[in-house]
Design a protein around this motif. Structure first.
Motif, PDB file in Angstrom:
ATOM      1  N   ASN A  26       0.827  -1.205   0.000  1.00  0.00           N
ATOM      2  CA  ASN A  26       0.000   0.000   0.000  1.00  0.00           C
ATOM      3  C   ASN A  26       0.864   1.259   0.000  1.00  0.00           C
ATOM      4  O   ASN A  26       0.563   2.234  -0.706  1.00  0.00           O
ATOM      5  CB  ASN A  26      -0.928   0.005   1.225  1.00  0.00           C
ATOM      6  N   ALA A  27       1.943   1.237   0.794  1.00  0.00           N
ATOM      7  CA  ALA A  27       2.854   2.385   0.848  1.00  0.00           C
ATOM      8  C   ALA A  27       3.510   2.614  -0.509  1.00  0.00           C
ATOM      9  O   ALA A  27       3.658   3.759  -0.966  1.00  0.00           O
ATOM     10  CB  ALA A  27       3.919   2.161   1.933  1.00  0.00           C
ATOM     11  N   HIS A  40       7.948   8.039   5.386  1.00  0.00           N
ATOM     12  CA  HIS A  40       8.619   6.774   5.059  1.00  0.00           C
ATOM     13  C   HIS A  40       8.047   5.610   5.867  1.00  0.00           C
ATOM     14  O   HIS A  40       7.454   5.797   6.937  1.00  0.00           O
ATOM     15  CB  HIS A  40      10.120   6.893   5.328  1.00  0.00           C
ATOM     16  N   HIS A  41       8.224   4.415   5.333  1.00  0.00           N
ATOM     17  CA  HIS A  41       7.836   3.171   6.022  1.00  0.00           C
ATOM     18  C   HIS A  41       9.076   2.288   6.153  1.00  0.00           C
ATOM     19  O   HIS A  41       9.046   1.098   5.821  1.00  0.00           O
ATOM     20  CB  HIS A  41       6.738   2.456   5.242  1.00  0.00           C
ATOM     21  N   ASN A  42      10.143   2.873   6.651  1.00  0.00           N
ATOM     22  CA  ASN A  42      11.410   2.145   6.743  1.00  0.00           C
ATOM     23  C   ASN A  42      11.311   0.950   7.677  1.00  0.00           C
ATOM     24  O   ASN A  42      11.995  -0.061   7.483  1.00  0.00           O
ATOM     25  CB  ASN A  42      12.520   3.082   7.216  1.00  0.00           C
ATOM     26  N   CYS A  47      11.654  -4.887   8.199  1.00  0.00           N
ATOM     27  CA  CYS A  47      10.996  -6.153   8.553  1.00  0.00           C
ATOM     28  C   CYS A  47      10.949  -7.101   7.357  1.00  0.00           C
ATOM     29  O   CYS A  47      11.212  -8.296   7.482  1.00  0.00           O
ATOM     30  CB  CYS A  47       9.573  -5.882   9.053  1.00  0.00           C
ATOM     31  N   MET A  48      10.622  -6.545   6.189  1.00  0.00           N
ATOM     32  CA  MET A  48      10.494  -7.378   5.007  1.00  0.00           C
ATOM     33  C   MET A  48      11.840  -7.906   4.550  1.00  0.00           C
ATOM     34  O   MET A  48      11.940  -9.049   4.085  1.00  0.00           O
ATOM     35  CB  MET A  48       9.833  -6.570   3.887  1.00  0.00           C
ATOM     36  N   LEU A  87      11.732   2.333  -2.864  1.00  0.00           N
ATOM     37  CA  LEU A  87      12.869   3.177  -2.490  1.00  0.00           C
ATOM     38  C   LEU A  87      13.316   4.047  -3.668  1.00  0.00           C
ATOM     39  O   LEU A  87      13.673   5.226  -3.490  1.00  0.00           O
ATOM     40  CB  LEU A  87      14.027   2.311  -1.995  1.00  0.00           C
ATOM     41  N   LYS A  88      13.297   3.481  -4.867  1.00  0.00           N
ATOM     42  CA  LYS A  88      13.694   4.241  -6.059  1.00  0.00           C
ATOM     43  C   LYS A  88      12.728   5.397  -6.312  1.00  0.00           C
ATOM     44  O   LYS A  88      13.147   6.511  -6.677  1.00  0.00           O
ATOM     45  CB  LYS A  88      13.736   3.318  -7.274  1.00  0.00           C
ATOM     46  N   THR A  89      11.435   5.158  -6.135  1.00  0.00           N
ATOM     47  CA  THR A  89      10.435   6.203  -6.325  1.00  0.00           C
ATOM     48  C   THR A  89      10.667   7.362  -5.366  1.00  0.00           C
ATOM     49  O   THR A  89      10.575   8.536  -5.740  1.00  0.00           O
ATOM     50  CB  THR A  89       9.018   5.636  -6.128  1.00  0.00           C
ATOM     51  N   ARG A  90      10.994   7.031  -4.121  1.00  0.00           N
ATOM     52  CA  ARG A  90      11.266   8.075  -3.130  1.00  0.00           C
ATOM     53  C   ARG A  90      12.516   8.870  -3.514  1.00  0.00           C
ATOM     54  O   ARG A  90      12.537  10.103  -3.399  1.00  0.00           O
ATOM     55  CB  ARG A  90      11.411   7.453  -1.740  1.00  0.00           C
ATOM     56  N   LEU A  91      13.555   8.184  -3.968  1.00  0.00           N
ATOM     57  CA  LEU A  91      14.780   8.881  -4.369  1.00  0.00           C
ATOM     58  C   LEU A  91      14.530   9.791  -5.571  1.00  0.00           C
ATOM     59  O   LEU A  91      15.077  10.902  -5.643  1.00  0.00           O
ATOM     60  CB  LEU A  91      15.881   7.875  -4.697  1.00  0.00           C
ATOM     61  N   ASN A  92      13.714   9.343  -6.506  1.00  0.00           N
ATOM     62  CA  ASN A  92      13.388  10.176  -7.669  1.00  0.00           C
ATOM     63  C   ASN A  92      12.688  11.461  -7.239  1.00  0.00           C
ATOM     64  O   ASN A  92      12.951  12.547  -7.777  1.00  0.00           O
ATOM     65  CB  ASN A  92      12.505   9.400  -8.651  1.00  0.00           C
ATOM     66  N   LYS A  93      11.779  11.351  -6.263  1.00  0.00           N
ATOM     67  CA  LYS A  93      11.091  12.538  -5.763  1.00  0.00           C
ATOM     68  C   LYS A  93      12.062  13.457  -5.018  1.00  0.00           C
ATOM     69  O   LYS A  93      11.982  14.689  -5.135  1.00  0.00           O
ATOM     70  CB  LYS A  93       9.941  12.133  -4.836  1.00  0.00           C
TER      71      LYS A  93
END
Length: 216
Positions: A26-27, A40-42, A47-48, A87-93
């Motif tokens: 979902n995140a 963030h949902h670090n 955990c994953m 993680l890549k999507t967050r870095l792009n933003k």
């Protein structure tokens, strides 16, 4: 996928790996579809990653000819893709909106409501420094001295909060104010649990962050 319990910390209740994966999915979906960077949902990522290591150990115990090994490997690849793309999507933003994000994040850190992980925040700051250095060396150093003033904030790019998004209501929400862009009259609407809508992002931004709606 194995649904063993995962302990997040000493002060948190144990949750299943299935729940962690669903939360992370979902995140990831919200992050891909929201115009701004989201909290963030670090903890879910960590955990994953731990669950992936556990699954890989179990897979290695299976005979290579066992069909379960192939199925579990495909599931692992899917989970790894979700994590990497999240993680890549967050870095792009961060790279696109770095100046605006850092300015806003400094205020959020003071309020204890930070959206970025410490490593993401460091990356954003270093990205700005590198961008500023590159701009000075390639542009400012080649123009007359009276034209070498540089205001970083004037280069800031901001997310488009007026963009429209497709969402599904996870619960009933009343009193959402939709801003009239023409300045005539705002509209107030209610959305029912399970209903789907196309709305501007700005009035439902907080609903995305608190999980009351899901971007789809």
């Amino acid at each position: 996928m194995d649904t063993e319990d995962i302990e997040l910390s000493e002060d948190e209740e144990e949750i299943t790996a299935e729940t962690v994966l669903k939360t992370l999915q979902n995140a990831w979906q919200n992050e891909r579809l929201a115009p701004e960077i989201l909290p963030h949902h670090n903890d879910m990522v960590e955990c994953m990653l731990g669950q992936i290591q556990h699954m890989e150990r179990n897979i290695n115990k299976l005979p290579k000819t066992d069909l379960r090994s192939c199925i579990h490997k495909m599931e692992l690849n899917r989970i790894k893709y979700i994590i990497c793309n999240y993680l890549k999507t967050r870095l792009n933003k961060i790279e696109k909106f770095c100046i605006a994000i850092v300015n806003e994040e400094k205020q959020r850190i003071e309020a204890g409501t930070n959206y970025l992980t410490p490593s993401e925040f460091r990356y954003a700051q270093e990205y700005i420094l590198n961008m500023e250095s590159h701009f000075k060396s390639t542009v400012l150093n080649h123009v007359p001295g009276n034209m070498q003033s540089f205001e970083l904030n004037k280069m800031a790019i901001y997310p488009n909060y007026q963009s429209h998004v497709f969402l599904k209501a996870n619960e009933t929400v009343n009193g959402i104010i939709l801003e009239d862009l023409l300045g005539d009259q705002d509209e107030e609407i209610d959305i029912e649990e399970g209903s789907q809508h196309i709305l501007q992002y700005k009035p439902i931004a907080d609903l995305v962050k608190n999980g009351k709606v899901q971007l789809v």
